[in-house]
Design a protein around this motif. Structure first.
Motif, PDB file in Angstrom:
ATOM      1  N   GLU A 241       0.832  -1.207   0.000  1.00 44.62           N
ATOM      2  CA  GLU A 241       0.000   0.000   0.000  1.00 44.62           C
ATOM      3  C   GLU A 241       0.864   1.253   0.000  1.00 44.62           C
ATOM      4  OE1 GLU A 241      -2.473  -0.517   3.419  1.00 44.62           O
ATOM      5  OE2 GLU A 241      -3.890  -1.818   2.361  1.00 44.62           O
ATOM      6  N   MET A 242       1.974   1.223   0.744  1.00 47.11           N
ATOM      7  CA  MET A 242       2.852   2.382   0.791  1.00 47.11           C
ATOM      8  C   MET A 242       3.509   2.621  -0.573  1.00 47.11           C
ATOM      9  SD  MET A 242       6.143   3.282   3.216  1.00 47.11           S
ATOM     10  CE  MET A 242       5.481   2.339   4.524  1.00 47.11           C
ATOM     11  N   ILE A 243       3.917   1.553  -1.235  1.00 41.88           N
ATOM     12  CA  ILE A 243       4.521   1.682  -2.561  1.00 41.88           C
ATOM     13  C   ILE A 243       3.514   2.283  -3.535  1.00 41.88           C
ATOM     14  CG2 ILE A 243       5.347   0.352  -4.552  1.00 41.88           C
ATOM     15  CD1 ILE A 243       6.735  -1.513  -2.499  1.00 41.88           C
ATOM     16  N   ASN A 244       2.263   1.793  -3.483  1.00 39.51           N
ATOM     17  CA  ASN A 244       1.221   2.344  -4.361  1.00 39.51           C
ATOM     18  C   ASN A 244       0.967   3.818  -4.062  1.00 39.51           C
ATOM     19  OD1 ASN A 244       0.859  -0.083  -5.690  1.00 39.51           O
ATOM     20  ND2 ASN A 244      -0.764  -0.751  -4.300  1.00 39.51           N
ATOM     21  N   ARG A 245       0.993   4.183  -2.789  1.00 40.08           N
ATOM     22  CA  ARG A 245       0.795   5.592  -2.401  1.00 40.08           C
ATOM     23  C   ARG A 245       1.931   6.456  -2.918  1.00 40.08           C
ATOM     24  NH1 ARG A 245      -2.321   9.795  -1.655  1.00 40.08           N
ATOM     25  NH2 ARG A 245      -1.757  11.065   0.129  1.00 40.08           N
ATOM     26  N   VAL A 246       3.158   5.967  -2.848  1.00 43.91           N
ATOM     27  CA  VAL A 246       4.314   6.715  -3.360  1.00 43.91           C
ATOM     28  C   VAL A 246       4.167   6.930  -4.862  1.00 43.91           C
ATOM     29  CG1 VAL A 246       6.802   6.564  -3.814  1.00 43.91           C
ATOM     30  CG2 VAL A 246       5.917   6.053  -1.541  1.00 43.91           C
ATOM     31  N   ILE A 247       3.774   5.888  -5.575  1.00 40.57           N
ATOM     32  CA  ILE A 247       3.583   6.005  -7.033  1.00 40.57           C
ATOM     33  C   ILE A 247       2.515   7.049  -7.338  1.00 40.57           C
ATOM     34  CG2 ILE A 247       2.725   4.772  -9.076  1.00 40.57           C
ATOM     35  CD1 ILE A 247       4.105   2.243  -7.876  1.00 40.57           C
ATOM     36  N   GLU A 248       1.411   7.002  -6.584  1.00 41.05           N
ATOM     37  CA  GLU A 248       0.323   7.969  -6.769  1.00 41.05           C
ATOM     38  C   GLU A 248       0.802   9.403  -6.501  1.00 41.05           C
ATOM     39  OE1 GLU A 248      -3.725   9.138  -4.366  1.00 41.05           O
ATOM     40  OE2 GLU A 248      -3.128   7.035  -4.414  1.00 41.05           O
ATOM     41  N   LEU A 249       1.548   9.591  -5.424  1.00 42.90           N
ATOM     42  CA  LEU A 249       2.044  10.934  -5.087  1.00 42.90           C
ATOM     43  C   LEU A 249       3.062  11.432  -6.110  1.00 42.90           C
ATOM     44  CD1 LEU A 249       2.391  10.621  -1.214  1.00 42.90           C
ATOM     45  CD2 LEU A 249       0.723  11.979  -2.479  1.00 42.90           C
ATOM     46  N   GLU A 250       3.906  10.537  -6.620  1.00 44.26           N
ATOM     47  CA  GLU A 250       4.866  10.943  -7.656  1.00 44.26           C
ATOM     48  C   GLU A 250       4.141  11.374  -8.922  1.00 44.26           C
ATOM     49  OE1 GLU A 250       7.324   7.460  -7.896  1.00 44.26           O
ATOM     50  OE2 GLU A 250       8.787   8.288  -6.475  1.00 44.26           O
ATOM     51  N   ARG A 251       3.078  10.647  -9.283  1.00 48.07           N
ATOM     52  CA  ARG A 251       2.281  10.999 -10.466  1.00 48.07           C
ATOM     53  C   ARG A 251       1.627  12.373 -10.262  1.00 48.07           C
ATOM     54  NH1 ARG A 251      -1.495   6.917 -10.541  1.00 48.07           N
ATOM     55  NH2 ARG A 251       0.083   5.537 -11.354  1.00 48.07           N
ATOM     56  N   HIS A 252       1.068  12.587  -9.081  1.00 45.72           N
ATOM     57  CA  HIS A 252       0.436  13.867  -8.760  1.00 45.72           C
ATOM     58  C   HIS A 252       1.469  14.999  -8.767  1.00 45.72           C
ATOM     59  CE1 HIS A 252      -2.693  16.446  -7.196  1.00 45.72           C
ATOM     60  NE2 HIS A 252      -1.923  16.800  -6.180  1.00 45.72           N
ATOM     61  N   HIS A 253       2.659  14.709  -8.260  1.00 44.48           N
ATOM     62  CA  HIS A 253       3.732  15.707  -8.239  1.00 44.48           C
ATOM     63  C   HIS A 253       4.118  16.123  -9.664  1.00 44.48           C
ATOM     64  CE1 HIS A 253       7.277  17.872  -6.947  1.00 44.48           C
ATOM     65  NE2 HIS A 253       8.015  17.147  -7.762  1.00 44.48           N
ATOM     66  N   ARG A 254       4.236  15.126 -10.556  1.00 43.17           N
ATOM     67  CA  ARG A 254       4.569  15.446 -11.960  1.00 43.17           C
ATOM     68  C   ARG A 254       3.476  16.313 -12.592  1.00 43.17           C
ATOM     69  NH1 ARG A 254       6.175  10.080 -11.875  1.00 43.17           N
ATOM     70  NH2 ARG A 254       4.275   9.412 -12.909  1.00 43.17           N
ATOM     71  N   LEU A 255       2.217  15.982 -12.289  1.00 40.25           N
ATOM     72  CA  LEU A 255       1.091  16.761 -12.814  1.00 40.25           C
ATOM     73  C   LEU A 255       1.163  18.206 -12.320  1.00 40.25           C
ATOM     74  CD1 LEU A 255      -1.682  16.929 -14.278  1.00 40.25           C
ATOM     75  CD2 LEU A 255      -2.705  16.281 -12.098  1.00 40.25           C
ATOM     76  N   LEU A 256       1.369  18.391 -11.025  1.00 39.59           N
ATOM     77  CA  LEU A 256       1.459  19.742 -10.459  1.00 39.59           C
ATOM     78  C   LEU A 256       2.651  20.502 -11.028  1.00 39.59           C
ATOM     79  CD1 LEU A 256       0.567  19.060  -6.726  1.00 39.59           C
ATOM     80  CD2 LEU A 256      -0.866  20.151  -8.458  1.00 39.59           C
ATOM     81  N   LYS A 257       3.750  19.794 -11.224  1.00 41.14           N
ATOM     82  CA  LYS A 257       4.947  20.436 -11.773  1.00 41.14           C
ATOM     83  C   LYS A 257       4.685  20.923 -13.204  1.00 41.14           C
ATOM     84  CE  LYS A 257       9.837  19.580 -11.339  1.00 41.14           C
ATOM     85  NZ  LYS A 257      10.884  18.589 -11.083  1.00 41.14           N
ATOM     86  N   SER A 258       4.018  20.086 -14.004  1.00 43.26           N
ATOM     87  CA  SER A 258       3.722  20.493 -15.387  1.00 43.26           C
ATOM     88  C   SER A 258       2.726  21.659 -15.409  1.00 43.26           C
ATOM     89  CB  SER A 258       3.200  19.321 -16.206  1.00 43.26           C
ATOM     90  OG  SER A 258       1.952  18.914 -15.734  1.00 43.26           O
ATOM     91  N   GLN A 259       1.735  21.645 -14.491  1.00 39.41           N
ATOM     92  CA  GLN A 259       0.794  22.761 -14.404  1.00 39.41           C
ATOM     93  C   GLN A 259       1.513  24.039 -13.983  1.00 39.41           C
ATOM     94  OE1 GLN A 259      -2.221  21.439 -11.681  1.00 39.41           O
ATOM     95  NE2 GLN A 259      -3.368  20.317 -13.260  1.00 39.41           N
ATOM     96  N   ASN A 260       2.452  23.924 -13.095  1.00 34.83           N
ATOM     97  CA  ASN A 260       3.228  25.071 -12.640  1.00 34.83           C
ATOM     98  C   ASN A 260       4.027  25.671 -13.800  1.00 34.83           C
ATOM     99  OD1 ASN A 260       4.400  26.959 -10.969  1.00 34.83           O
ATOM    100  ND2 ASN A 260       5.904  25.549 -10.114  1.00 34.83           N
ATOM    101  N   ILE A 261       4.669  24.813 -14.580  1.00 35.38           N
ATOM    102  CA  ILE A 261       5.441  25.293 -15.738  1.00 35.38           C
ATOM    103  C   ILE A 261       4.515  25.958 -16.749  1.00 35.38           C
ATOM    104  CG2 ILE A 261       6.782  24.503 -17.735  1.00 35.38           C
ATOM    105  CD1 ILE A 261       7.991  22.371 -15.861  1.00 35.38           C
ATOM    106  N   LYS A 262       3.345  25.348 -16.993  1.00 35.90           N
ATOM    107  CA  LYS A 262       2.373  25.908 -17.922  1.00 35.90           C
ATOM    108  C   LYS A 262       1.912  27.295 -17.479  1.00 35.90           C
ATOM    109  CE  LYS A 262      -2.134  24.932 -19.972  1.00 35.90           C
ATOM    110  NZ  LYS A 262      -3.282  24.046 -19.935  1.00 35.90           N
ATOM    111  N   LEU A 263       1.616  27.451 -16.170  1.00 29.52           N
ATOM    112  CA  LEU A 263       1.180  28.748 -15.646  1.00 29.52           C
ATOM    113  C   LEU A 263       2.295  29.789 -15.713  1.00 29.52           C
ATOM    114  CD1 LEU A 263      -0.925  27.575 -12.573  1.00 29.52           C
ATOM    115  CD2 LEU A 263      -1.769  28.595 -14.702  1.00 29.52           C
ATOM    116  N   LYS A 264       3.531  29.380 -15.473  1.00 30.45           N
ATOM    117  CA  LYS A 264       4.657  30.309 -15.572  1.00 30.45           C
ATOM    118  C   LYS A 264       4.839  30.797 -17.002  1.00 30.45           C
ATOM    119  CE  LYS A 264       7.552  28.878 -11.711  1.00 30.45           C
ATOM    120  NZ  LYS A 264       8.844  28.289 -11.326  1.00 30.45           N
ATOM    121  N   ASN A 265       4.628  29.907 -17.984  1.00 31.56           N
ATOM    122  CA  ASN A 265       4.757  30.283 -19.382  1.00 31.56           C
ATOM    123  C   ASN A 265       3.646  31.237 -19.826  1.00 31.56           C
ATOM    124  OD1 ASN A 265       7.081  28.798 -19.745  1.00 31.56           O
ATOM    125  ND2 ASN A 265       5.972  26.968 -20.437  1.00 31.56           N
ATOM    126  N   GLU A 266       2.497  31.159 -19.192  1.00 34.64           N
ATOM    127  CA  GLU A 266       1.399  32.050 -19.527  1.00 34.64           C
ATOM    128  C   GLU A 266       1.657  33.476 -19.079  1.00 34.64           C
ATOM    129  OE1 GLU A 266      -2.265  30.457 -18.048  1.00 34.64           O
ATOM    130  OE2 GLU A 266      -2.235  28.736 -19.378  1.00 34.64           O
TER     131      GLU A 266
END
Length: 108
Positions: free
Chosen positions: A82-107
């Motif tokens: 369960e912890m491994i699955n949670r880490v994978i989920e959080l890493e995926r969410h982190h990548r999403l937030l990072k890409s949204q952050n870059i997109k907003l900075k470019n705007e």
């Protein structure tokens, strides 16, 4: 020996405060370097139960202990999974937030 163990030991007849029971674990701290403190426990050596004392009650306790240990190992594997699955989920969410952050900075 912590305060609880000292109180328990001193209340047992025939025991002094400096002699822990067989099942008592003593805490031992060793320093690996100035910034990192490692904590471990030292157990008393096990005294094997003589064959003549291994009656039905003994084997019943052993069976229950073995079953409990097996359940504990299974639970540990499930929690680890369960912890491994949670880490994978959080890493995926982190990548999403990072890409949204870059997109907003470019705007800007």
């Amino acid at each position: 020996i912590n305060q609880h163990d000292t109180n328990r030991l001193s209340s047992e007849p025939g025991r002094n405060e400096e002699t822990p029971s067989n099942s008592t674990m003593q805490s031992c701290h060793s320093t690996t370097n100035n910034n990192n403190i490692k904590s471990s426990f030292i157990r008393k050596s096990k005294i094997p139960v003589p064959s003549e004392q291994k009656d039905a009650k003994y084997w019943h306790k052993r069976k229950r202990n073995n079953e409990s240990a097996a359940r504990s190992r299974i639970k540990k594997k499930i929690l680890n999974s369960e912890m491994i699955n949670r880490v994978i989920e959080l890493e995926r969410h982190h990548r999403l937030l990072k890409s949204q952050n870059i997109k907003l900075k470019n705007e800007l």
